[in-house]
Design an enzyme around this catalytic site. Structure first.
Site, short mmCIF file in Angstrom:
data_model
loop_
_atom_site.label_atom_id
_atom_site.label_comp_id
_atom_site.label_asym_id
_atom_site.label_seq_id
_atom_site.Cartn_x
_atom_site.Cartn_y
_atom_site.Cartn_z
N LYS A 9 0.84 -1.21 0.00
CA LYS A 9 0.00 0.00 0.00
C LYS A 9 0.88 1.26 0.00
O LYS A 9 2.09 1.18 0.20
CB LYS A 9 -0.91 -0.04 1.23
CG LYS A 9 -1.90 -1.21 1.22
CD LYS A 9 -2.84 -1.09 2.41
CE LYS A 9 -3.80 -2.25 2.46
NZ LYS A 9 -4.80 -2.08 3.55
N TYR A 49 -12.34 -2.57 -3.37
CA TYR A 49 -12.82 -2.63 -1.99
C TYR A 49 -14.35 -2.61 -1.89
O TYR A 49 -14.90 -2.25 -0.86
CB TYR A 49 -12.23 -1.46 -1.19
CG TYR A 49 -10.79 -1.69 -0.74
CD1 TYR A 49 -10.42 -2.85 -0.06
CD2 TYR A 49 -9.80 -0.73 -0.98
CE1 TYR A 49 -9.11 -3.06 0.36
CE2 TYR A 49 -8.50 -0.93 -0.55
CZ TYR A 49 -8.16 -2.09 0.11
OH TYR A 49 -6.86 -2.29 0.55
N ASN A 112 -1.84 -0.33 7.07
CA ASN A 112 -1.30 -1.62 7.50
C ASN A 112 -0.41 -2.26 6.42
O ASN A 112 -0.30 -3.48 6.32
CB ASN A 112 -2.43 -2.56 7.95
CG ASN A 112 -3.44 -2.83 6.85
OD1 ASN A 112 -3.33 -2.29 5.75
ND2 ASN A 112 -4.41 -3.69 7.12
N HIS A 115 -1.90 -5.42 1.36
CA HIS A 115 -3.19 -6.07 1.17
C HIS A 115 -2.94 -7.43 0.53
O HIS A 115 -2.05 -7.57 -0.30
CB HIS A 115 -4.09 -5.25 0.23
CG HIS A 115 -5.28 -6.01 -0.25
ND1 HIS A 115 -6.46 -6.08 0.46
CD2 HIS A 115 -5.47 -6.80 -1.34
CE1 HIS A 115 -7.31 -6.86 -0.18
NE2 HIS A 115 -6.74 -7.31 -1.28
N GLU A 126 -9.32 -10.32 -7.84
CA GLU A 126 -8.35 -9.23 -7.68
C GLU A 126 -7.21 -9.34 -8.68
O GLU A 126 -6.75 -8.33 -9.22
CB GLU A 126 -7.85 -9.21 -6.23
CG GLU A 126 -8.96 -8.80 -5.27
CD GLU A 126 -8.62 -8.94 -3.79
OE1 GLU A 126 -7.49 -9.39 -3.47
OE2 GLU A 126 -9.46 -8.59 -2.96
#
Ligand code: CMP
Length: 143
Positions: A9, A49, A112, A115, A126
């Site tokens: 990310k 998402y 975080n 992903h 994805e």
């Protein structure tokens, strides 16, 4: 062979963690079959998402993931979906065990670092959302 979609990310890219993260999966024994540094459009973020659309943090999530480049990857190998999730650690870094990527490098759930697809269905969705077939390579891995 099983494939999964992993993405460093914007916080992981900013903090120069691409190499460290790639190295963890390489050393584990998985095979990188697709990768690109890219900016995610708002449309792609909302689709990726989509399952979180009704969550209160959805706007924040889309805004963060589009805030800077991400490093999108496809990894291949035995049980890679499940094992990659274990190597990433729990979604909330506060609960992620030391030794996992999130456990070692993050403290905030919104930032975080990485992903990863959470099931075979989401992995297929994805991978196809981020990569064309022509962007994935196939090569022998003998060891
Ligand atoms: P990821 O695995 O990319 O999937 C959905 C993301 O939503 C998750 O990682 C977190 O980064 C993010 N997320 C989950 N809960 C929150 C929250 N309470 N506030 C902000 N982001 C969140």
């Amino acid at each position: 062979m099983e494939k999964t979609f992993l993405m460093v990310k914007p916080d992981g890219v900013q903090r120069n963690l691409i190499g460290e993260i790639v190295q963890r999966f390489e050393k584990k024994g998985y095979q990188l079959v697709g990768a690109k540094l890219m900016h995610i459009s708002k449309e792609l973020a909302e689709e990726h998402y989509g399952e979180h659309k009704e969550r209160p943090f959805f706007g924040e999530l889309v805004s963060f993931i589009t805030s800077g480049p991400v490093f999108a990857m496809v990894w291949q190998g035995d049980n890679v979906i499940k094992v990659a999730r274990e190597m990433m650690g729990k979604t909330n870094p506060v609960d992620a065990a030391p030794g996992t990527i999130r456990g070692d490098y993050s403290v905030q759930v919104g930032m975080n670092i990485i992903h990863g697809s959470d099931s075979p269905e989401s992995a297929e969705r994805e991978v196809n959302l981020f990569f064309n077939e022509s962007e994935l390579v196939s090569y022998a891995k003998d060891i």
